[in-house]
Enzyme design. Structure first.
Site, PDB file in Angstrom:
ATOM      1  N   TRP A 334       0.835  -1.218   0.000  1.00  0.00           N
ATOM      2  CA  TRP A 334       0.000   0.000   0.000  1.00  0.00           C
ATOM      3  C   TRP A 334       0.862   1.257   0.000  1.00  0.00           C
ATOM      4  O   TRP A 334       0.394   2.345  -0.297  1.00  0.00           O
ATOM      5  CB  TRP A 334      -0.957   0.005   1.205  1.00  0.00           C
ATOM      6  CG  TRP A 334      -0.300   0.180   2.561  1.00  0.00           C
ATOM      7  CD1 TRP A 334       0.727  -0.548   3.061  1.00  0.00           C
ATOM      8  CD2 TRP A 334      -0.627   1.147   3.569  1.00  0.00           C
ATOM      9  NE1 TRP A 334       1.056  -0.110   4.330  1.00  0.00           N
ATOM     10  CE2 TRP A 334       0.238   0.927   4.669  1.00  0.00           C
ATOM     11  CE3 TRP A 334      -1.569   2.166   3.665  1.00  0.00           C
ATOM     12  CZ2 TRP A 334       0.193   1.688   5.841  1.00  0.00           C
ATOM     13  CZ3 TRP A 334      -1.610   2.921   4.837  1.00  0.00           C
ATOM     14  CH2 TRP A 334      -0.744   2.684   5.901  1.00  0.00           C
ATOM     15  N   ASP A 335       2.147   1.067   0.313  1.00  0.00           N
ATOM     16  CA  ASP A 335       3.100   2.176   0.289  1.00  0.00           C
ATOM     17  C   ASP A 335       2.961   2.963  -1.019  1.00  0.00           C
ATOM     18  O   ASP A 335       3.076   4.185  -1.042  1.00  0.00           O
ATOM     19  CB  ASP A 335       4.549   1.652   0.367  1.00  0.00           C
ATOM     20  CG  ASP A 335       4.797   0.723   1.545  1.00  0.00           C
ATOM     21  OD1 ASP A 335       3.847   0.046   1.968  1.00  0.00           O
ATOM     22  OD2 ASP A 335       5.943   0.657   2.022  1.00  0.00           O
ATOM     23  N   GLU A 474       0.497  -2.929  12.701  1.00  0.00           N
ATOM     24  CA  GLU A 474       0.625  -4.393  12.612  1.00  0.00           C
ATOM     25  C   GLU A 474       0.973  -5.044  13.950  1.00  0.00           C
ATOM     26  O   GLU A 474       1.156  -6.257  14.021  1.00  0.00           O
ATOM     27  CB  GLU A 474       1.671  -4.753  11.557  1.00  0.00           C
ATOM     28  CG  GLU A 474       1.208  -4.373  10.164  1.00  0.00           C
ATOM     29  CD  GLU A 474       2.254  -4.630   9.090  1.00  0.00           C
ATOM     30  OE1 GLU A 474       3.425  -4.859   9.435  1.00  0.00           O
ATOM     31  OE2 GLU A 474       1.882  -4.578   7.900  1.00  0.00           O
ATOM     32  N   LYS A 574       2.775  -0.141  16.364  1.00  0.00           N
ATOM     33  CA  LYS A 574       3.984  -0.158  15.533  1.00  0.00           C
ATOM     34  C   LYS A 574       4.070   1.146  14.740  1.00  0.00           C
ATOM     35  O   LYS A 574       5.132   1.702  14.536  1.00  0.00           O
ATOM     36  CB  LYS A 574       3.901  -1.341  14.570  1.00  0.00           C
ATOM     37  CG  LYS A 574       5.061  -1.470  13.614  1.00  0.00           C
ATOM     38  CD  LYS A 574       4.856  -2.667  12.687  1.00  0.00           C
ATOM     39  CE  LYS A 574       5.974  -2.782  11.658  1.00  0.00           C
ATOM     40  NZ  LYS A 574       5.698  -3.801  10.641  1.00  0.00           N
ATOM     41  N   GLN A 575       2.904   1.607  14.275  1.00  0.00           N
ATOM     42  CA  GLN A 575       2.892   2.780  13.394  1.00  0.00           C
ATOM     43  C   GLN A 575       1.547   3.476  13.482  1.00  0.00           C
ATOM     44  O   GLN A 575       0.588   2.936  14.036  1.00  0.00           O
ATOM     45  CB  GLN A 575       3.168   2.348  11.964  1.00  0.00           C
ATOM     46  CG  GLN A 575       2.110   1.447  11.342  1.00  0.00           C
ATOM     47  CD  GLN A 575       2.658   0.617  10.193  1.00  0.00           C
ATOM     48  OE1 GLN A 575       3.206  -0.453  10.407  1.00  0.00           O
ATOM     49  NE2 GLN A 575       2.511   1.114   8.983  1.00  0.00           N
TER      50      GLN A 575
HETATM   51  C1  BGC Z   1       4.813  -1.798   7.512  1.00  0.00           C
HETATM   52  C2  BGC Z   1       3.791  -1.775   6.402  1.00  0.00           C
HETATM   53  C3  BGC Z   1       4.509  -1.506   5.087  1.00  0.00           C
HETATM   54  C4  BGC Z   1       5.631  -2.483   4.864  1.00  0.00           C
HETATM   55  C5  BGC Z   1       6.432  -2.186   3.616  1.00  0.00           C
HETATM   56  C6  BGC Z   1       5.890  -2.805   7.190  1.00  0.00           C
HETATM   57  O1  BGC Z   1       6.853  -2.792   8.183  1.00  0.00           O
HETATM   58  O2  BGC Z   1       4.208  -2.130   8.733  1.00  0.00           O
HETATM   59  O3  BGC Z   1       2.835  -0.777   6.649  1.00  0.00           O
HETATM   60  O4  BGC Z   1       3.592  -1.585   4.044  1.00  0.00           O
HETATM   61  O5  BGC Z   1       6.497  -2.441   5.963  1.00  0.00           O
HETATM   62  O6  BGC Z   1       7.027  -0.939   3.707  1.00  0.00           O
END
Ligand code: BGC
Length: 753
Positions: A334-335, A474, A574-575
């Site tokens: 999704w980035d 996550e 985490k984010q």
């Molecule tokens: C993040 C995801 C991201 C992925 C790729 C993961 O660590 O939690 O949101 O899409 O890294 O960058």
């Protein structure tokens, strides 16, 4: 345009080999080459990739971006001594990547164990014009008497993806005693890969060739007088057939190589520079700041945004590490839609269209995944490559004591990606007004993603709920009514309904289903203190002191102390999750709600994902908290550019690069698109005195410049935008001044364009 900055590596330190190999990588969207040294070091990982060239090495393995045979390596022998910076004495070291030209240069003064001094200068680049071309050049000058110099270089197919070999060698040839060619085929017989190269050396040099153990090399030897230079110029052409083998490809490759070899390094560099210059003209963000690193971070980000984006091929998209390393196996997340697409949308909208077409062309895979899971519509894969099927590895790290592997849950439940794609489609439609796209690809993407959500709900006491999902955070898995997912799903269905109504097509029940979904989907509302629950159970979970883990953000150190299951049962993010929601749908939340959620969630967030800090920064900027916003923005820049030695070993953080642009444009320049309207609310950090950038909006090219109290907009045709929430029409050059009553249009407007 002021001169672009550069990135310098001033010290040779093996701990930083792989970090700089990533940061200084060359690329043109089709071909990426890691900036490893000419000479070999056991700890450096070489890498060269072609966008879209994926392969699965065998059973139990994951499809990955193929690490191609190496073209960079050179065995250098100086008077019988193998040249290595780990032996002898290093007298001078300077490596520099020029963002304007994409040329990487290294200058080394070295004293051998025998006590002889040499200067070794090398440079290289990937052409921005000829997408398969890679050129390098080395010059070696002995200073203490004549010396015999031997250099062996060519095509080294011993290269693997961490031991996984993807290519079978088919043919090795040297044509006309000059052109080396290696032909390879992926082990699944799907793609042909051809590498060709030619080395130009002085006529006095002795040249021979060898082919052994997957290495096709040219050996060059010459005795050079003190003060004279040995030079070798290497041109290479790299190509692959991505949709089936093709026996003609090798001959074509050779033709392309010959053209490059005739042109030579300097002419190819000049041609590439022109292409790059035009690109920078339409994209560069310039900042006047007393901290040099601010402009450098912006140039760095844009350099990589150019290098990672496959503008030449709509069947490829942008990998989470671009074309700079093997991290995340070269997969697309999704980035792309959320962190990278906005930059393209507002600098080269055609590229954004192409990125969305990549998803559209992969709808079949998304339908297959939805059907396999018992849902309808399009469930796009969490990790995508070329086939459009789910590519997320089933398992992550192994527990070496028990032998058990940790399942990766994202492919099963991290479904917000579906709505993120719809969000990007809407952003594209609003920013471009591209009716043709929206009537076909756009509508189909919106409807098929909406169908997924319609089928994904559960009815609980008459209302619809989304259960067992994972939001962007996550560290909190398999939860019900994740605010981010539910609000975005709601938005997704609303967009589809709107598109269907506009199209005036027959109602096959879709409209009614959408209306019912929108009326009954449960959306967690702010509580009395305005905080929105991340999910049903979040508030009931305990908190712990996260200071230690926050200090090591990005390293996932919390997982050394707690299992994932334990982390899941605490208020640990985490984010950005709810904060991400505030960022994505700003018009849904008033400023007090935004501030309350930022304050509640940020201390509970470790920022272990590189997608986190910049978003907090933008939301902080929108709350008028400039210092905080700048701190987050800088921390986002440091994800790759900071001092940590191994943070970028396996590739650039592509989303973080995109977020450097987002932070400047959406954060400090305060550009916001709300319900199809363009809003500008500048709020520069204290030490930024001026910010300028180009911005595409509805087919017109805006040039935006701002200081703390002026805002200048230059446009090539009339356009309406919102300043201080008031609609203003601008045409030509329009200046606004900040007064006690907000931004006011300059009385005398000079209409020159
Ligand atoms: C993040 C995801 C991201 C992925 C790729 C993961 O660590 O939690 O949101 O899409 O890294 O960058």
């Amino acid at each position: 345009m002021n001169p672009l900055t550069t990135l310098v590596e001033a010290r040779f330190d093996p701990h930083y080999h792989n970090k700089y190999a990533t940061l200084m990588a060359a690329g043109n969207g089709a071909l990426g080459v890691r900036a490893t040294h000419d000479e070999a070091y056991a700890t450096q990982t070489r890498g060269m990739y072609l966008a879209g060239l994926y392969h699965r090495a065998g059973e139990g393995e994951t499809t990955e971006l193929v690490n191609l045979p190496d073209l960079v390596g050179m065995e250098i022998e100086l008077n019988g001594e193998i040249f290595s910076l780990l032996s002898g004495e290093l007298l001078r070291y300077h490596r520099e990547l020029c963002f304007a030209s994409g040329e990487l240069t290294r200058v080394v003064d070295w004293r051998s164990a025998q006590g002889l001094r040499f200067t070794i200068t090398s440079s290289r680049f990937v052409s921005a014009q000829r997408l398969g071309a890679f050129c390098s050049r080395i010059a070696i000058t002995p200073h203490d008497g004549s010396a015999t110099i031997r250099v062996a270089t060519g095509i080294d197919a011993t290269q693997t993806n961490s031991g996984r070999q993807h290519l079978a060698e088919r043919e090795l040839r040297v044509f006309d005693n000059r052109y080396l060619q290696g032909r390879y085929r992926t082990l699944d017989n799907h793609s042909d890969v051809t590498l060709c190269c030619a080395c130009q050396v002085s006529p006095q040099a002795q040249v021979s060739f060898s082919a052994k153990n997957r290495r096709l090399l040219q050996h060059t030897q010459q005795t050079i007088a003190a003060g004279e230079s040995f030079t070798l110029e290497k041109c290479a052409w790299v190509s692959a057939t991505l949709d089936g083998p093709d026996d003609n490809a090798a001959a074509q490759s050779l033709i392309r190589l010959r053209e490059c070899a005739v042109a030579g390094y300097d002419a190819l560099l000049a041609e590439s520079l022109q292409t790059r210059r035009a690109w920078w003209q339409g994209a560069r963000v310039e900042v006047e700041s007393d901290r040099e690193q601010d402009q450098q971070a912006l140039d760095f980000a844009l350099y990589h945004l150019h290098a990672m984006t496959p503008r030449h091929d709509e069947r490829s998209s942008i990998a989470a590490k671009g074309l700079t390393g093997e991290g995340y196996k070269g997969h697309v997340f999704w980035d792309t839609e959320v962190f990278l697409l906005p930059f393209h949308l507002h600098t080269a909208p055609g590229v954004a269209r192409q990125l969305l077409r990549y998803r559209w062309l992969n709808l079949a895979g998304a339908h297959r995944k939805a059907a396999r899971c018992g849902w309808q519509g399009a469930l796009f894969p969490w990790e995508s490559a070329r086939s459009g099927d789910e590519e997320t590895p089933e398992f992550a790290a192994i527990n070496i004591r028990t032998g058990l592997r940790q399942k990766v849950a994202s492919a099963e439940a991290e479904h917000h990606l579906v709505a993120d794609i719809a969000w990007a489609v809407a952003a594209y439609g609003q920013a471009t007004g591209d009716g043709a796209f929206m009537a076909q690809e756009g509508r189909e993407l919106l409807e098929e993603t909406a169908r997924f959500w319609l089928s994904r709900t559960q009815t609980v006491n008459g209302r619809l709920e989304l259960h067992d999902v994972i939001g962007p955070d996550e560290y909190t898995e398999h939860i019900n009514n994740n605010a981010y997912t539910s609000y975005l799903a709601h938005y997704n269905v609303a967009l589809a309904l709107d598109a269907r109504r506009r199209s005036g097509g027959p109602d096959d029940g879709f409209i009614t289903q959408c209306e019912d979904f929108l009326a009954r989907l449960f959306l967690p509302m702010p509580r009395q203190d305005r905080v929105i629950a991340q999910d049903d159970t979040f508030f009931s979970k305990p908190t712990i002191d996260l200071t230690r883990y926050r200090a090591q953000a990005g390293s996932q150190s919390v997982l050394l102390d707690y299992s994932r299951a334990e982390v899941n049962e605490m208020q640990i993010l985490k984010q950005a999750d709810v904060v991400m929601l505030l960022y994505m749908l700003p018009w849904r939340f008033d400023s007090a709600t935004v501030a309350a959620n930022l304050d509640y969630y940020e201390p509970r967030t470790i920022h272990d994902s590189s997608l986190s800090k910049a978003i907090h920064g933008i939301v902080a900027a929108r709350c008028g908290r400039n210092d905080e916003a700048y701190r987050f923005w800088r921390a986002g820049c440091d994800i790759d550019l900071g001092d940590a030695p191994h943070s970028s070993d396996d590739g650039i953080h592509a989303a973080a690069a995109g977020a450097i642009w987002l932070g400047a444009v959406q954060g400090f320049a305060g550009i916001r698109i709300e319900k199809g309207e363009l809003h500008v609310t500048p709020s520069l950090p204290q030490h930024w005195t001026r910010l300028t950038f180009p911005f595409c909006w509805r087919g017109c090219q805006l040039n935006i410049a701002m200081t703390h109290d002026t805002l200048t907009l230059i446009t090539d045709r009339a356009v309406t935008l919102f300043i201080d929430a008031a609609a203003v029409e601008i045409d030509g050059r329009t200046v606004f001044h900040l007064t006690d009553h907000g931004w006011r249009k300059e009385a005398i407007c000079n209409p020159t364009r």
